[in-house]
Design a protein around this motif. Structure first.
Motif, PDB file in Angstrom:
ATOM      1  N   ALA A 100      36.376  18.119  75.035  1.00 20.48           N
ATOM      2  CA  ALA A 100      35.961  17.711  76.377  1.00 20.48           C
ATOM      3  C   ALA A 100      34.891  18.653  76.925  1.00 20.48           C
ATOM      4  O   ALA A 100      34.029  18.244  77.693  1.00 20.48           O
ATOM      5  N   GLU A 101      34.922  19.909  76.501  1.00 20.86           N
ATOM      6  CA  GLU A 101      33.958  20.889  76.990  1.00 20.86           C
ATOM      7  C   GLU A 101      32.573  20.697  76.389  1.00 20.86           C
ATOM      8  O   GLU A 101      31.588  21.208  76.908  1.00 20.86           O
ATOM      9  N   THR A 102      32.465  19.975  75.276  1.00 15.31           N
ATOM     10  CA  THR A 102      31.157  19.789  74.639  1.00 15.31           C
ATOM     11  C   THR A 102      30.528  18.437  74.988  1.00 15.31           C
ATOM     12  O   THR A 102      29.571  18.013  74.353  1.00 15.31           O
ATOM     13  N   CYS A 103      31.065  17.775  76.015  1.00 15.22           N
ATOM     14  CA  CYS A 103      30.513  16.494  76.472  1.00 15.22           C
ATOM     15  C   CYS A 103      29.334  16.744  77.414  1.00 15.22           C
ATOM     16  O   CYS A 103      29.365  17.673  78.213  1.00 15.22           O
ATOM     17  N   SER A 104      28.339  15.874  77.323  1.00 16.77           N
ATOM     18  CA  SER A 104      27.209  15.964  78.247  1.00 16.77           C
ATOM     19  C   SER A 104      26.612  14.578  78.432  1.00 16.77           C
ATOM     20  O   SER A 104      26.794  13.686  77.604  1.00 16.77           O
ATOM     21  N   GLY A 105      25.914  14.399  79.545  1.00 16.81           N
ATOM     22  CA  GLY A 105      25.223  13.143  79.805  1.00 16.81           C
ATOM     23  C   GLY A 105      26.152  12.052  80.298  1.00 16.81           C
ATOM     24  O   GLY A 105      27.343  12.270  80.519  1.00 16.81           O
ATOM     25  N   GLY A 106      25.587  10.874  80.466  1.00 15.08           N
ATOM     26  CA  GLY A 106      26.358   9.742  80.959  1.00 15.08           C
ATOM     27  C   GLY A 106      26.602   9.849  82.449  1.00 15.08           C
ATOM     28  O   GLY A 106      26.424  10.902  83.048  1.00 15.08           O
ATOM     29  N   ASP A 107      27.043   8.747  83.052  1.00 15.36           N
ATOM     30  CA  ASP A 107      27.364   8.799  84.473  1.00 15.36           C
ATOM     31  C   ASP A 107      28.716   9.482  84.667  1.00 15.36           C
ATOM     32  O   ASP A 107      29.466   9.675  83.718  1.00 15.36           O
ATOM     33  N   ALA A 108      29.019   9.858  85.877  1.00 17.51           N
ATOM     34  CA  ALA A 108      30.229  10.636  86.173  1.00 17.51           C
ATOM     35  C   ALA A 108      31.491   9.901  85.746  1.00 17.51           C
ATOM     36  O   ALA A 108      32.404  10.497  85.162  1.00 17.51           O
ATOM     37  N   ARG A 109      31.546   8.602  85.997  1.00 18.45           N
ATOM     38  CA  ARG A 109      32.747   7.817  85.655  1.00 18.45           C
ATOM     39  C   ARG A 109      32.963   7.792  84.142  1.00 18.45           C
ATOM     40  O   ARG A 109      34.076   8.023  83.655  1.00 18.45           O
TER      41      ARG A 109
END
Length: 129
Positions: A100-109
């Motif tokens: 989960a810590e290496t996620c980036s981009g996309g909209d907040a939802r």
């Protein structure tokens, strides 16, 4: 009865062994082969491979592929793809080590949903289920 045949790509074969079933008598005639059906099934299988090639990571670990498969099923099949060794799901990029810590981009939802699913998959893996 209906005859079924499977066409397997040579690199996918790991081992060949003799079956344990009773061999058919040499006098038993072989069933007829419907070559049109064989060609149709081959074309269908090749089409499926081309359609699904984005689902297979190149140069990624088995654990990364398992995570991708779990994420793709949970988030809706066809919503995840590979971009090199990075998983892209609903516009959210998940880089190695795929937490989960290496996620980036996309909209907040989308980002919140992907992070939540990653945490749930990680917890299931820790529990061994």
């Amino acid at each position: 009865g209906r005859c079924t045949y499977r066409i397997i790509r040579c690199p996918a074969i790991c081992a060949v062994s003799k079956g344990t079933g009773t061999p058919a008598s040499a006098d038993t005639p072989l069933p007829a082969i419907d070559f049109d059906e064989v060609e149709r099934r081959e074309a269908e299988a090749l089409e499926k491979e081309v359609t699904n090639k984005h689902r297979y990571g190149v140069g990624v670990t088995a654990e990364a592929q398992d995570l991708f498969d779990s994420l793709d099923v949970t988030m809706g099949t066809g919503n995840c793809t590979w971009d090199g060794d990075t998983i892209v799901c609903h516009g959210v990029r998940i880089a190695p080590p795929y937490t989960a810590e290496t996620c980036s981009g996309g909209d907040a939802r989308s980002s919140d949903r992907v992070r939540k699913v990653l945490r749930e998959i990680s917890l299931k893996k820790e529990r061994g289920s």
